[in-house]
Design a protein around this motif. Sequence first.
Motif, mmCIF file in Angstrom:
data_model
loop_
_atom_site.group_PDB
_atom_site.id
_atom_site.type_symbol
_atom_site.label_atom_id
_atom_site.label_comp_id
_atom_site.label_asym_id
_atom_site.label_seq_id
_atom_site.Cartn_x
_atom_site.Cartn_y
_atom_site.Cartn_z
ATOM 1 N N VAL A 182 0.787 -1.350 -0.358
ATOM 2 C CA VAL A 182 -0.055 -0.508 0.345
ATOM 3 C C VAL A 182 1.173 1.524 0.132
ATOM 4 C CG1 VAL A 182 -2.336 -1.086 1.732
ATOM 5 C CG2 VAL A 182 -0.010 0.251 1.995
ATOM 6 N N SER A 183 0.647 2.152 -0.408
ATOM 7 C CA SER A 183 0.720 3.611 -0.347
ATOM 8 C C SER A 183 1.460 4.308 1.373
ATOM 9 C CB SER A 183 -0.185 4.405 -1.433
ATOM 10 O OG SER A 183 -0.833 4.674 -0.888
ATOM 11 N N SER A 184 1.629 5.023 1.210
ATOM 12 C CA SER A 184 2.185 5.506 2.511
ATOM 13 C C SER A 184 1.198 6.568 3.097
ATOM 14 C CB SER A 184 2.767 6.848 2.239
ATOM 15 O OG SER A 184 3.284 7.465 1.451
ATOM 16 N N ASP A 185 0.481 6.911 2.151
ATOM 17 C CA ASP A 185 -1.340 7.546 2.722
ATOM 18 C C ASP A 185 -1.818 6.698 3.598
ATOM 19 O OD1 ASP A 185 -1.949 6.708 -0.294
ATOM 20 O OD2 ASP A 185 -2.848 8.180 -0.673
ATOM 21 N N VAL A 186 -2.373 5.113 2.995
ATOM 22 C CA VAL A 186 -2.887 4.682 3.765
ATOM 23 C C VAL A 186 -2.238 4.615 4.779
ATOM 24 C CG1 VAL A 186 -3.644 1.942 2.976
ATOM 25 C CG2 VAL A 186 -4.019 3.531 1.422
ATOM 26 N N ALA A 187 -0.876 3.804 4.172
ATOM 27 C CA ALA A 187 -0.067 3.253 5.844
ATOM 28 C C ALA A 187 -0.540 5.152 7.290
ATOM 29 C CB ALA A 187 1.762 3.269 5.847
ATOM 30 N N LYS A 188 -0.708 5.549 6.797
ATOM 31 C CA LYS A 188 -1.018 6.850 7.368
ATOM 32 C C LYS A 188 -2.353 6.653 8.432
ATOM 33 C CE LYS A 188 -0.145 12.501 8.434
ATOM 34 N NZ LYS A 188 -1.446 12.235 9.218
ATOM 35 N N VAL A 189 -3.382 6.287 7.746
ATOM 36 C CA VAL A 189 -4.363 6.632 7.757
ATOM 37 C C VAL A 189 -4.774 5.552 9.017
ATOM 38 C CG1 VAL A 189 -6.591 5.980 7.411
ATOM 39 C CG2 VAL A 189 -5.716 7.614 5.849
ATOM 40 N N PHE A 190 -4.352 4.408 8.529
ATOM 41 C CA PHE A 190 -3.684 2.953 10.092
ATOM 42 C C PHE A 190 -3.569 3.142 11.021
ATOM 43 C CE2 PHE A 190 -5.079 0.938 6.335
ATOM 44 C CZ PHE A 190 -5.948 -0.461 7.264
ATOM 45 N N ILE A 191 -1.914 4.250 10.936
ATOM 46 C CA ILE A 191 -1.391 4.920 11.798
ATOM 47 C C ILE A 191 -1.845 5.952 12.418
ATOM 48 C CG2 ILE A 191 0.646 6.239 13.123
ATOM 49 C CD1 ILE A 191 2.183 5.068 10.127
ATOM 50 N N ASP A 192 -2.938 6.733 12.225
ATOM 51 C CA ASP A 192 -3.938 7.842 12.339
ATOM 52 C C ASP A 192 -4.880 7.131 13.566
ATOM 53 O OD1 ASP A 192 -2.725 9.813 11.884
ATOM 54 O OD2 ASP A 192 -4.007 10.355 10.749
ATOM 55 N N VAL A 193 -5.703 5.810 12.925
ATOM 56 C CA VAL A 193 -6.968 4.845 13.503
ATOM 57 C C VAL A 193 -6.124 4.167 14.558
ATOM 58 C CG1 VAL A 193 -8.965 3.597 13.514
ATOM 59 C CG2 VAL A 193 -7.716 5.183 11.548
ATOM 60 N N PHE A 194 -5.291 3.387 14.461
ATOM 61 C CA PHE A 194 -4.765 1.684 15.176
ATOM 62 C C PHE A 194 -3.275 2.433 16.200
ATOM 63 C CE2 PHE A 194 -6.928 -0.424 11.954
ATOM 64 C CZ PHE A 194 -7.158 -1.646 12.926
ATOM 65 N N GLY A 195 -3.594 3.874 16.081
ATOM 66 C CA GLY A 195 -1.644 4.001 16.914
ATOM 67 C C GLY A 195 -0.377 3.514 16.496
ATOM 68 N N VAL A 196 0.376 3.836 17.129
ATOM 69 C CA VAL A 196 1.730 3.655 16.336
ATOM 70 C C VAL A 196 1.823 2.322 16.711
ATOM 71 C CG1 VAL A 196 4.704 4.174 16.457
ATOM 72 C CG2 VAL A 196 2.778 5.819 16.187
ATOM 73 N N ASP A 197 2.363 1.672 18.555
ATOM 74 C CA ASP A 197 2.553 0.277 18.582
ATOM 75 C C ASP A 197 1.211 -0.778 17.964
ATOM 76 O OD1 ASP A 197 3.785 1.691 20.304
ATOM 77 O OD2 ASP A 197 2.145 1.675 22.087
ATOM 78 N N ILE A 198 0.631 -0.922 17.594
ATOM 79 C CA ILE A 198 -0.404 -1.591 16.904
ATOM 80 C C ILE A 198 0.402 -1.765 15.346
ATOM 81 C CG2 ILE A 198 -2.158 -2.635 15.764
ATOM 82 C CD1 ILE A 198 -3.506 -1.746 18.731
ATOM 83 N N CYS A 199 0.640 -0.198 14.487
ATOM 84 C CA CYS A 199 1.078 -0.663 13.252
ATOM 85 C C CYS A 199 2.353 -1.210 13.162
ATOM 86 C CB CYS A 199 0.628 0.986 12.583
ATOM 87 S SG CYS A 199 -0.548 1.512 12.527
ATOM 88 N N ARG A 200 2.485 -1.287 13.934
ATOM 89 C CA ARG A 200 4.377 -2.047 14.054
ATOM 90 C C ARG A 200 4.040 -3.841 14.078
ATOM 91 N NH1 ARG A 200 5.772 1.167 18.772
ATOM 92 N NH2 ARG A 200 7.587 3.350 18.286
ATOM 93 N N GLN A 201 3.164 -3.594 13.928
ATOM 94 C CA GLN A 201 3.007 -5.358 13.933
ATOM 95 C C GLN A 201 1.461 -5.892 12.951
ATOM 96 O OE1 GLN A 201 -0.375 -6.802 17.296
ATOM 97 N NE2 GLN A 201 0.497 -4.583 18.337
#
Length: 271
Positions: A182-201
């Motif tokens: 996925v592109s960085s804009d999709v990744a950013k949405v996940f980081i905004d919603v799930f948080g940095v710690d979960i997005c490391r997973q």
Amino acid sequence: MRKEIKNNVTYLTFELFKGVKHGYSTRIGGVSEGVFESLNLNFNRGDSDDNVRENFKRISEALNINYDRMCLSKQTHTTNVIVVEEKDAGNGIVRPLTYDNVDGLITNIKDMPLVTSYADCVPLFFYDPVKKVVALSHSGWRGTVGKIGRITIEKMCKEFDCKPSNILCGIGPSICKDCYEVSSDVAKVFIDVFGVDICRQILRPSVFNPGDKNKYMLDLWNACKITLLEAGVTEENIEMTDYCTMCNPKLFFSHRVMGAQRGGQVAIISL
């Protein structure tokens, strides 16, 4: 998941869901030809309606469910989930759909097969054996980041007094974490919603474009599982597939592999 074959139709089932009729179709066992070969279960993609209807009849017979009472979704990557009633029997299969923008279906009516459609997105199956309620939700990246799994569970609890700890959940075949770039804009949405710690997973650098900070690999399966756990489903009541649609183009239709000219699978569940 367990692969099953009946009347030459190949489909997958969950071990957890032995008490309810259900399945996830493959592309094997139908009558469609060309790019739709062979068990295409998507209308409006260029295959003939007669072929698609025959394919639905074949998967219905394999699962021992009522073709005439199937109720289809109308998916537009929303988090809209509706309760299906008796008046909805046959929607989208023997008569036109009476709703739009619906990515999740719930019912407590017996012999009311729910049907949602897929090519790489995640099918989510739900079954409450206590309250006798079933549901399906279509979870692409938009549905996943919108937490349609949690929304479905909350609606089951509100409408039918279900308890999350009683609900069995299946995370079905879709594009896997090793294929889904996925592109960085999709990744950013996940980081905004799930948080940095979960997005490391659930996020990691692209394996296809190493060093490209605008590309990431996304793990939809674990993102969905995390959402279900947050909603109160227990770990032992979640079964997650290891079938990737992109890795197995002979078994599944995949949008990433085939583009828009292709067939599609369905998830089906019925009390």
